[in-house]
Enzyme design. Structure first.
Site, mmCIF file in Angstrom:
data_model
loop_
_atom_site.group_PDB
_atom_site.id
_atom_site.type_symbol
_atom_site.label_atom_id
_atom_site.label_comp_id
_atom_site.label_asym_id
_atom_site.label_seq_id
_atom_site.Cartn_x
_atom_site.Cartn_y
_atom_site.Cartn_z
ATOM 1 N N HIS A 240 0.837 -1.209 0.000
ATOM 2 C CA HIS A 240 0.000 0.000 0.000
ATOM 3 C C HIS A 240 0.863 1.246 0.000
ATOM 4 C CE1 HIS A 240 1.227 -0.290 4.172
ATOM 5 N NE2 HIS A 240 0.978 1.008 4.261
ATOM 6 N N ARG A 306 6.367 -9.056 16.140
ATOM 7 C CA ARG A 306 6.901 -7.733 15.788
ATOM 8 C C ARG A 306 5.885 -6.651 16.129
ATOM 9 N NH1 ARG A 306 6.682 -4.554 10.791
ATOM 10 N NH2 ARG A 306 8.355 -3.014 10.866
#
Ligand SMILES: C=C1C[C@]23C[C@H]1CC[C@H]2[C@]1(C)CCC[C@@](C)(C(=O)O)[C@H]1[C@@H]3C(=O)O
Ligand SMILES: O=C(O)CCC(=O)C(=O)O
Ligand SMILES: [Fe+2]
Length: 374
Positions: A240, A306
């Protein structure tokens, strides 16, 4: 189906919509194989081949008012923004103990039972609240992550972030609200300084963009990416361009941010103490197309979860997004129509799934809307 105590109407709706156990990190971490809804097309999964040569810009001289250091920083930013729009900054002035506190409070939230997280479930059409893989919005190409987003704007002594946490999660999160009120204020201050360097790099008045964003209404986004046993089949955040204006990303040391430059995916190496900056679609319009917002994604891995904290600088909702006249003259024409951030945000939340061509589709959308009205 796991039965959970659903304490609010929206979370009941969420579970009914899914007709299965809600998706959160505890669900994702149990999966030995990627469920079909989380599979991404091969074209989106091509592995990164090298590390991005993103400049690491030391802001110390700029903050001290050193003209040569300021000019050098602006030059590095220009080179980066004409190519891919990503750079990293050090000596950025954001207190490292505040960053550590912010990381800790993010962790505390995502380790809550899913029933607690569902208490602040994102409501349809709004960017605010908790989301488990956006499973309430999409049914395919689900991102391998859970997120929490809240708004930030600073007018005088307003404490919008504290109010969000207190009103939605209660006293247990009062300290989180205080920490993130300070964190967002620090992010906004850094963003306004970066905008000065962007103005200098574009040859426009140094205060031009700072003034435009003084009364900004920004988005704070927490990303939590659980481990994935088949990481080559899914993505934490799909490809994106950020629709927003400027992103300040605080990523941990695990790695996973990748940028598509020169027709290949390139990793953005985590640098302890540095913050990753990238421009978004709205700044592309504010620069009359001179600076492009860049395609990027977040990969996942099988070894370590993460976290990333993205501060998305956005104009006040009703402000008209248009480039300074000197950049229209320089380019010779307007590259994008006038629009407001609230129109663009609504487009991303209610009409169109953000990808690499959101801005173009949005412009087509508003031009078709204006034709249908006239
Ligand atoms: C305006 C926005 C839409 C998103 C949040 C902000 C800025 C970044 C966008 C997003 C993170 C880009 C990747 C896809 C997305 C759906 C996500 O993974 O969350 C996007 C956000 C959104 O549409 O809510
Ligand atoms: O988590 C990351 O490294 C990137 C996330 C991102 O691009 C986003 O939230 O817009
Ligand atoms: Fe992004």
């Amino acid at each position: 189906m796991a039965s959970i105590l659903l304490s609010s109407p929206s979370s009941k709706l969420y579970a009914l919509q899914l007709n299965k156990a809600p998706i959160d990190s505890s669900f994702l971490q149990k999966q030995t194989h990627v469920p079909s809804g989380f599979l991404w097309p091969e074209a989106d999964l091509v592995a990164a081949q090298q590390e991005l040569n993103a400049p690491l810009i030391d802001l110390e001289g700029f903050f001290k008012g050193d003209d040569v250091a300021t000019e050098n920083a602006a030059k590095l930013i220009r080179v980066s923004c004409l190519s891919h729009g990503f750079f990293q900054v050090t000596n950025h002035g954001v207190d490292s103990s505040l960053v550590k506190l912010a990381d800790d409070h993010l962790d505390q939230f995502f380790h809550l039972p899913v029933s607690e997280k569902l208490r602040i479930m994102r409501t349809p059409g709004s960017p605010w609240g908790y989301s488990g893989s956006h499973a309430d919005r999409y049914s395919t190409k689900l991102p391998w992550k859970e997120t929490l987003s809240f708004g930030f704007h600073k007018n005088g002594s307003e404490t919008v972030v504290e109010d969000f946490f207190n009103s939605r999660l209660g006293d247990d999160f009062e300290e989180t609200g205080k920490v993130y009120q300070k964190y967002c204020e620090a992010m906004k201050s850094l963003a306004l300084s970066i905008l000065e360097l962007l103005a200098i790099s574009l040859g426009v008045k140094r205060s031009h963009y700072r003034k435009f964003f003084e009364d900004s209404h920004s988005i704070m986004r927490w990303n939590y990416y659980p481990t994935c046993q088949e990481p080559s089949l899914s993505l934490g955040t799909g490809p994106h361009c950020d629709p927003t204006s400027l992103t300040i990303l605080n990523q941990d040391q695990v790695g996973g941010l990748e940028v598509f430059v020169d027709n290949k995916w390139q990793t953005v190496r985590p640098i302890q103490g540095a913050l990753v900056i990238n421009i978004g679609d709205t700044f592309t319009a504010l620069s009359n197309g001179l600076y492009k917002s860049c395609l990027h994604r977040a990969s996942v891995n099988a070894v370590k979860d993460r976290r990333s904290l993205a501060f998305f600088l956005c104009p006040r909702d009703d402000k008209v997004v248009k480039p300074p006249e000197e950049l229209v003259t320089q380019v010779g024409t307007r590259k994008y129509p006038d629009f407001t951030w609230s129109e663009f945000l609504k487009f991303t939340q209610s009409h169109y799934r953000v990808d690499e061509s959101t801005l173009q589709h949005f412009c087509n959308f508003i031009l078709s809307e204006s034709k249908s009205v006239n």
